[in-house]
Design a protein around this motif. Structure first.
Motif, PDB file in Angstrom:
ATOM      1  N   ALA A 458       0.855  -1.200   0.000  1.00  0.00           N
ATOM      2  CA  ALA A 458       0.000   0.000   0.000  1.00  0.00           C
ATOM      3  C   ALA A 458       0.884   1.240   0.000  1.00  0.00           C
ATOM      4  CB  ALA A 458      -0.905  -0.004   1.228  1.00  0.00           C
ATOM      5  N   PRO A 459       0.371   2.355  -0.493  1.00  0.00           N
ATOM      6  CA  PRO A 459       1.160   3.590  -0.470  1.00  0.00           C
ATOM      7  C   PRO A 459       1.501   3.994   0.962  1.00  0.00           C
ATOM      8  CG  PRO A 459      -0.826   3.840  -1.803  1.00  0.00           C
ATOM      9  CD  PRO A 459      -0.951   2.542  -1.086  1.00  0.00           C
ATOM     10  N   LYS A 460       2.711   4.516   1.144  1.00  0.00           N
ATOM     11  CA  LYS A 460       3.143   4.935   2.488  1.00  0.00           C
ATOM     12  C   LYS A 460       2.228   6.013   3.063  1.00  0.00           C
ATOM     13  CE  LYS A 460       7.433   6.002   4.973  1.00  0.00           C
ATOM     14  NZ  LYS A 460       7.069   5.063   6.008  1.00  0.00           N
ATOM     15  N   SER A 461       1.552   6.729   2.163  1.00  0.00           N
ATOM     16  CA  SER A 461       0.638   7.790   2.620  1.00  0.00           C
ATOM     17  C   SER A 461      -0.515   7.241   3.459  1.00  0.00           C
ATOM     18  CB  SER A 461       0.067   8.539   1.409  1.00  0.00           C
ATOM     19  OG  SER A 461      -0.612   7.641   0.552  1.00  0.00           O
ATOM     20  N   LEU A 462      -0.688   5.917   3.480  1.00  0.00           N
ATOM     21  CA  LEU A 462      -1.744   5.331   4.309  1.00  0.00           C
ATOM     22  C   LEU A 462      -1.546   5.694   5.780  1.00  0.00           C
ATOM     23  CD1 LEU A 462      -4.235   3.458   4.281  1.00  0.00           C
ATOM     24  CD2 LEU A 462      -2.693   1.530   4.643  1.00  0.00           C
ATOM     25  N   GLU A 463      -0.291   5.954   6.176  1.00  0.00           N
ATOM     26  CA  GLU A 463      -0.010   6.329   7.568  1.00  0.00           C
ATOM     27  C   GLU A 463      -0.755   7.596   7.977  1.00  0.00           C
ATOM     28  OE1 GLU A 463       4.515   4.838   8.466  1.00  0.00           O
ATOM     29  OE2 GLU A 463       4.265   6.539   7.106  1.00  0.00           O
ATOM     30  N   LYS A 464      -1.096   8.424   7.001  1.00  0.00           N
ATOM     31  CA  LYS A 464      -1.804   9.678   7.317  1.00  0.00           C
ATOM     32  C   LYS A 464      -3.265   9.446   7.686  1.00  0.00           C
ATOM     33  CE  LYS A 464      -0.803  11.881   3.454  1.00  0.00           C
ATOM     34  NZ  LYS A 464      -0.681  12.962   2.463  1.00  0.00           N
ATOM     35  N   PHE A 465      -3.761   8.223   7.380  1.00  0.00           N
ATOM     36  CA  PHE A 465      -5.193   7.974   7.569  1.00  0.00           C
ATOM     37  C   PHE A 465      -5.501   6.831   8.539  1.00  0.00           C
ATOM     38  CE2 PHE A 465      -4.506   9.293   3.063  1.00  0.00           C
ATOM     39  CZ  PHE A 465      -4.869  10.620   3.252  1.00  0.00           C
ATOM     40  N   VAL A 466      -4.470   6.142   9.015  1.00  0.00           N
ATOM     41  CA  VAL A 466      -4.682   5.044   9.964  1.00  0.00           C
ATOM     42  C   VAL A 466      -3.717   5.232  11.129  1.00  0.00           C
ATOM     43  CG1 VAL A 466      -4.666   2.551  10.337  1.00  0.00           C
ATOM     44  CG2 VAL A 466      -5.399   3.478   8.122  1.00  0.00           C
ATOM     45  N   ALA A 467      -4.251   5.544  12.307  1.00  0.00           N
ATOM     46  CA  ALA A 467      -3.407   5.728  13.487  1.00  0.00           C
ATOM     47  C   ALA A 467      -3.137   4.404  14.191  1.00  0.00           C
ATOM     48  CB  ALA A 467      -4.090   6.700  14.452  1.00  0.00           C
ATOM     49  N   ASP A 468      -3.998   3.426  13.971  1.00  0.00           N
ATOM     50  CA  ASP A 468      -3.887   2.128  14.644  1.00  0.00           C
ATOM     51  C   ASP A 468      -2.715   1.334  14.065  1.00  0.00           C
ATOM     52  OD1 ASP A 468      -4.199  -0.536  15.500  1.00  0.00           O
ATOM     53  OD2 ASP A 468      -6.353  -0.278  15.734  1.00  0.00           O
ATOM     54  N   LYS A 469      -1.644   1.182  14.862  1.00  0.00           N
ATOM     55  CA  LYS A 469      -0.430   0.499  14.382  1.00  0.00           C
ATOM     56  C   LYS A 469      -0.681  -0.971  14.076  1.00  0.00           C
ATOM     57  CE  LYS A 469       1.993   4.239  14.841  1.00  0.00           C
ATOM     58  NZ  LYS A 469       2.245   5.032  13.618  1.00  0.00           N
ATOM     59  N   LYS A 470      -1.628  -1.579  14.776  1.00  0.00           N
ATOM     60  CA  LYS A 470      -1.942  -2.996  14.528  1.00  0.00           C
ATOM     61  C   LYS A 470      -2.482  -3.168  13.106  1.00  0.00           C
ATOM     62  CE  LYS A 470      -3.073  -7.289  16.009  1.00  0.00           C
ATOM     63  NZ  LYS A 470      -2.123  -8.274  16.530  1.00  0.00           N
ATOM     64  N   ILE A 471      -3.330  -2.244  12.676  1.00  0.00           N
ATOM     65  CA  ILE A 471      -3.869  -2.312  11.310  1.00  0.00           C
ATOM     66  C   ILE A 471      -2.773  -1.993  10.297  1.00  0.00           C
ATOM     67  CG2 ILE A 471      -5.502  -1.258   9.687  1.00  0.00           C
ATOM     68  CD1 ILE A 471      -7.393  -0.848  12.050  1.00  0.00           C
ATOM     69  N   LEU A 472      -1.988  -0.947  10.567  1.00  0.00           N
ATOM     70  CA  LEU A 472      -0.913  -0.576   9.633  1.00  0.00           C
ATOM     71  C   LEU A 472       0.073  -1.723   9.429  1.00  0.00           C
ATOM     72  CD1 LEU A 472       0.138   3.114  10.421  1.00  0.00           C
ATOM     73  CD2 LEU A 472      -0.872   2.224   8.312  1.00  0.00           C
ATOM     74  N   SER A 473       0.307  -2.492  10.500  1.00  0.00           N
ATOM     75  CA  SER A 473       1.287  -3.578  10.410  1.00  0.00           C
ATOM     76  C   SER A 473       0.845  -4.682   9.443  1.00  0.00           C
ATOM     77  CB  SER A 473       1.536  -4.178  11.795  1.00  0.00           C
ATOM     78  OG  SER A 473       0.396  -4.902  12.237  1.00  0.00           O
ATOM     79  N   GLN A 474      -0.416  -4.664   9.042  1.00  0.00           N
ATOM     80  CA  GLN A 474      -0.925  -5.675   8.121  1.00  0.00           C
ATOM     81  C   GLN A 474      -0.564  -5.353   6.670  1.00  0.00           C
ATOM     82  OE1 GLN A 474      -2.607  -8.419   9.524  1.00  0.00           O
ATOM     83  NE2 GLN A 474      -1.892  -7.367  11.367  1.00  0.00           N
ATOM     84  N   PHE A 475       0.024  -4.175   6.438  1.00  0.00           N
ATOM     85  CA  PHE A 475       0.356  -3.736   5.083  1.00  0.00           C
ATOM     86  C   PHE A 475       1.863  -3.565   4.936  1.00  0.00           C
ATOM     87  CE2 PHE A 475      -3.935  -2.375   5.949  1.00  0.00           C
ATOM     88  CZ  PHE A 475      -4.603  -2.628   4.763  1.00  0.00           C
ATOM     89  N   LYS A 476       2.342  -3.813   3.734  1.00  0.00           N
ATOM     90  CA  LYS A 476       3.717  -3.464   3.385  1.00  0.00           C
ATOM     91  C   LYS A 476       3.662  -2.080   2.745  1.00  0.00           C
ATOM     92  CE  LYS A 476       7.649  -4.937   0.574  1.00  0.00           C
ATOM     93  NZ  LYS A 476       8.103  -5.911  -0.467  1.00  0.00           N
ATOM     94  N   LEU A 477       4.111  -1.078   3.477  1.00  0.00           N
ATOM     95  CA  LEU A 477       4.017   0.299   2.987  1.00  0.00           C
ATOM     96  C   LEU A 477       5.220   0.611   2.108  1.00  0.00           C
ATOM     97  CD1 LEU A 477       2.772   2.077   6.241  1.00  0.00           C
ATOM     98  CD2 LEU A 477       1.427   1.132   4.356  1.00  0.00           C
ATOM     99  N   VAL A 478       4.961   1.121   0.920  1.00  0.00           N
ATOM    100  CA  VAL A 478       6.055   1.383  -0.031  1.00  0.00           C
ATOM    101  C   VAL A 478       5.969   2.821  -0.540  1.00  0.00           C
ATOM    102  CG1 VAL A 478       6.273  -0.996  -0.761  1.00  0.00           C
ATOM    103  CG2 VAL A 478       4.663   0.480  -1.959  1.00  0.00           C
TER     104      VAL A 478
END
Length: 478
Positions: A458-478
């Motif tokens: 997923a785009p790294k910009s996803l960090e701007k819209f998801v504060a929950d680290k558990k959910i973010l950890s499910q994606f490979k941010l590039v």
């Protein structure tokens, strides 16, 4: 000063309404809005269900893997509703025992003390599931929905049991979604509240292209007979507006506010559950931007926190602007996604024909509660690697602010949200064109890039819209 006085007059009215909702057993200030009131799937429900499945694996009681809706062959129509207490052993009524096999959808309302850990959740729901398993009946729970209550006496487990159809042509899709409220800044008797809740329940069968022969078994409750009458009247108005039959069933009668339904529909096309047909190069299409809950929760936070209003004003954002967006989102939530369902239906094979890899949609899912996390679930369902190009949001700037202020842990989540479709590249442009012709704002947001190992880039910009680290950890941010 005058503008400030006017703003606070408006807020005072809403604060009174929030206090009223508190008396009804809701806490709008703790995100008890729409799908935000669900028990956490990732941390609580999924681990708990794994344990419960293991516990009951030698019985005839089966909990199906997570799907948007329960799908049965034929046209099923007999619904029997049972309501059980949580945390105690139950006996199954004799009227159920005349059946050899039953399917079920369920909604469980759990006291918040038990809703923040798998162990607490298991403690409340396992006795009910164990009692059903001991009945000796073959029971398949095809779809479960869990919500939180701040009142221990309001716990319950509601099961809508469905008998298998004897007419095996076509398919029946069934779902339950029940919430507390859509917009706590408005009256609970407002038509948009019930309309949003029922549209949200229908979304999970619409996503399968099922929009014909619709029926509603309401789940409605209120603390007063007057309000209950208003809610039921709104259910009736909604059913007439959209040509949906109401099924007469018993209600939980747990004192406080509930809005939702078990919904049933029939289709003569095969539902898009062709996970094994997903191939490299298939496209992911979203039917419209996501993120309905971020503006709603940001507005409610402004109502109770003057410092937040000042912070926003320093950034040039007037609270009136946020209110306007909030109203547009509530309007969107309150309308059923029937046009998206029509498009999904168009690209599915007739129920007796084979799937064609260049003509038919393979898989769909409803974005709603989990938001962008549903793409990870799609990767696991299809055992594929998915690359997301973008994450389209209704109001990206509002979602970003809501994330930065931790007003909502996942600003991509929503209520009655869009669909994500996995379709062959040969028909992706046709699907987008059909969705646009019905007034939607679709986009191709990604593609399947490999098979054999579930992963989502997923785009790294996803960090701007998801504060929950558990959910973010499910994606490979590039």
């Amino acid at each position: 000063m005058l503008r400030r006085r006017g703003r606070w007059l408006m807020f005072e009215e809403i604060i009174k309404r929030v206090e009223y909702y508190k008396k009804l057993g809701l806490n709008p200030l703790a995100l008890a809005t729409g799908c935000a009131v669900k028990v956490d799937l990732l941390r609580v429900v999924y681990p708990a269900l794994k344990t419960i499945r293991d516990e009951l694996k030698n019985s005839r009681f089966f909990i199906a893997p997570r799907e948007d809706a329960l799908v049965l062959p034929g046209c099923a129509d007999e619904v029997h509703r049972s309501i059980y207490p949580l945390g105690v052993d139950i006996d199954v009524e004799n009227s159920l025992k005349r059946h050899k096999k039953l399917y079920s959808v369920t909604v469980v309302q759990v006291y918040q003390r038990y809703a923040d850990s798998p162990e607490g959740f298991i403690n409340r729901v396992l006795p009910v599931y164990r009692g059903l398993a001991k009945s000796g009946l073959e029971i398949v729970v095809g779809k479960g929905h869990s919500i939180i209550t701040p009142f221990p006496e309001d716990e319950f487990a509601l099961f809508d049991f469905i008998s298998p159809s004897t007419k095996l042509e076509g398919f029946t899709a069934i779902n339950n979604d029940t919430i507390h409220i859509i917009d706590p800044s408005q009256e609970p008797g407002d038509f948009k509240q019930v309309s949003g809740a029922l549209s949200n329940a229908l979304n999970d069968i619409f996503v399968l292209g099922v929009y014909k022969d619709l029926r509603i078994a309401p789940v409605v409750n209120a603390p007063t007979e007057e309000l209950l009458g208003k809610l039921l009247k709104n259910v009736d108005l909604y059913s007439k507006q959209y040509g949906i039959k109401i099924i007469d069933v018993i209600q939980p009668k747990k004192g406080r506010l509930l809005m939702g339904a078990t919904v049933i529909g029939y289709t003569d096309r095969a539902p898009p559950l062709f996970e094994d047909k997903v191939k490299k190069g298939m496209k992911l299409i979203i039917t419209r931007p996501m993120g309905e809950l971020a503006p709603l929760n940001l507005y409610l936070s402004c109502v109770i926190d003057e410092s937040l209003v000042k912070d926003l004003e320093k950034q040039g954002i007037d609270v009136k602007y946020i209110e306007k967006i909030k109203d547009s989102v509530v309007e969107l939530i309150s309308k059923p996604n029937i046009h998206a369902a029509e498009v999904v239906y168009k690209y599915l094979p007739p129920s007796k024909e084979e799937y064609k890899p260049d003509e038919h949609i393979a898989v769909t899912t409803d974005v709603t509660g989990p938001g962008i996390f549903v793409v990870k679930e799609l990767a696991e369902r299809t055992n594929s690697k998915i690359r997301l190009y973008s994450v389209p949001l209704l109001y990206p700037e509002i979602s970003e602010i809501a994330t930065k202020l931790y007003v909502i842990p996942n600003a991509t989540s929503g209520t009655n949200g869009p669909f994500i479709i996995i379709a062959p590249s040969e028909i992706s442009e046709d699907i987008v064109r059909d969705l646009k012709s019905r007034g939607l704002e679709p986009a191709v947001i990604g593609e399947v890039v490999d098979l054999g190992e579930p992963e989502v880039e997923a785009p790294k910009s996803l960090e701007k819209f998801v504060a929950d680290k558990k959910i973010l950890s499910q994606f490979k941010l590039v």
